[in-house]
Write a protein that holds these residues in place. Structure first.
Motif, mmCIF file in Angstrom:
data_model
loop_
_atom_site.group_PDB
_atom_site.id
_atom_site.type_symbol
_atom_site.label_atom_id
_atom_site.label_comp_id
_atom_site.label_asym_id
_atom_site.label_seq_id
_atom_site.Cartn_x
_atom_site.Cartn_y
_atom_site.Cartn_z
ATOM 1 N N TYR A 118 0.837 -1.203 0.000
ATOM 2 C CA TYR A 118 0.000 0.000 0.000
ATOM 3 C C TYR A 118 0.873 1.254 0.000
ATOM 4 O O TYR A 118 1.870 1.330 0.720
ATOM 5 C CB TYR A 118 -0.930 0.012 1.216
ATOM 6 N N ILE A 119 0.482 2.229 -0.789
ATOM 7 C CA ILE A 119 1.238 3.481 -0.879
ATOM 8 C C ILE A 119 1.425 4.097 0.494
ATOM 9 O O ILE A 119 2.529 4.505 0.858
ATOM 10 C CB ILE A 119 0.546 4.513 -1.798
ATOM 11 N N CYS A 120 0.351 4.177 1.263
ATOM 12 C CA CYS A 120 0.442 4.866 2.552
ATOM 13 C C CYS A 120 1.437 4.187 3.485
ATOM 14 O O CYS A 120 2.074 4.858 4.291
ATOM 15 C CB CYS A 120 -0.924 5.002 3.204
ATOM 16 N N TYR A 121 1.607 2.885 3.373
ATOM 17 C CA TYR A 121 2.572 2.179 4.211
ATOM 18 C C TYR A 121 3.974 2.239 3.604
ATOM 19 O O TYR A 121 4.921 2.676 4.249
ATOM 20 C CB TYR A 121 2.154 0.723 4.395
ATOM 21 N N GLU A 122 4.107 1.810 2.379
ATOM 22 C CA GLU A 122 5.420 1.711 1.739
ATOM 23 C C GLU A 122 6.078 3.079 1.540
ATOM 24 O O GLU A 122 7.262 3.246 1.813
ATOM 25 C CB GLU A 122 5.304 0.997 0.386
ATOM 26 N N ALA A 123 5.326 4.053 1.064
ATOM 27 C CA ALA A 123 5.907 5.364 0.727
ATOM 28 C C ALA A 123 5.905 6.328 1.908
ATOM 29 O O ALA A 123 6.865 7.075 2.095
ATOM 30 C CB ALA A 123 5.161 5.986 -0.452
ATOM 31 N N THR A 124 4.845 6.318 2.686
ATOM 32 C CA THR A 124 4.720 7.333 3.736
ATOM 33 C C THR A 124 5.177 6.826 5.100
ATOM 34 O O THR A 124 6.024 7.429 5.731
ATOM 35 C CB THR A 124 3.269 7.844 3.826
ATOM 36 N N ILE A 125 4.638 5.703 5.559
ATOM 37 C CA ILE A 125 4.978 5.223 6.901
ATOM 38 C C ILE A 125 6.403 4.672 6.940
ATOM 39 O O ILE A 125 7.179 5.007 7.826
ATOM 40 C CB ILE A 125 3.951 4.177 7.376
ATOM 41 N N LYS A 126 6.773 3.821 5.998
ATOM 42 C CA LYS A 126 8.128 3.270 5.963
ATOM 43 C C LYS A 126 9.106 4.220 5.285
ATOM 44 O O LYS A 126 10.311 3.993 5.339
ATOM 45 C CB LYS A 126 8.138 1.939 5.198
ATOM 46 N N GLY A 127 8.608 5.254 4.662
ATOM 47 C CA GLY A 127 9.453 6.191 3.911
ATOM 48 C C GLY A 127 10.333 7.022 4.808
ATOM 49 O O GLY A 127 10.604 6.683 5.956
#
Length: 121
Positions: A67-76
């Motif tokens: 998921y974008i929100c996890y991969e890019a934002t939370i783990k980013g």
């Protein structure tokens, strides 16, 4: 002015404040929908804690990978994430919400608690 209006709506209840911020974000950005996702259960579950204008069959709980929100934002790197054209990213196929709802763009802002990113608006 709109930010000032938002602050006037906030009160002592954190859960209600989350709902107000999510709704206000949707209205200000004039987006299709807006939501606050948060990691639960030791990062194994991504849960939508609040949403505004969500599609009828929106999944409130998912595994976070892809998921974008996890991969890019939370783990980013703890910075806001702007993706103007999702079709040019791997999320076109990996994020079930992109596929299911035909999402075209993404704007995510990390939510921190104690210096750790725990979610995204």
């Amino acid at each position: 002015k709109k930010l000032g209006d938002l602050f006037c709506l906030l009160g002592p209840d954190p859960s209600e404040n989350i709902h107000i911020i999510v709704r206000h974000t949707n209205e200000v950005l004039q987006s299709f929908c807006s939501f606050y996702n948060r990691l639960d259960d030791k990062s194994t579950s991504l849960r939508c804690w609040s949403g505004h204008n969500l599609p009828e069959n929106f999944q409130m709980d998912e595994t976070p990978e892809g998921y974008i929100c996890y991969e890019a934002t939370i783990k980013g790197d703890s910075q806001p994430v702007v993706i103007p054209d999702i079709s040019k990213t791997p999320y076109q196929d990996s994020d079930k919400q992109v596929v299911l709802y035909g999402l075209k763009s993404y704007l995510g802002y990390p939510v921190r608690c104690g210096g750790i990113v725990i979610g995204t608006v």
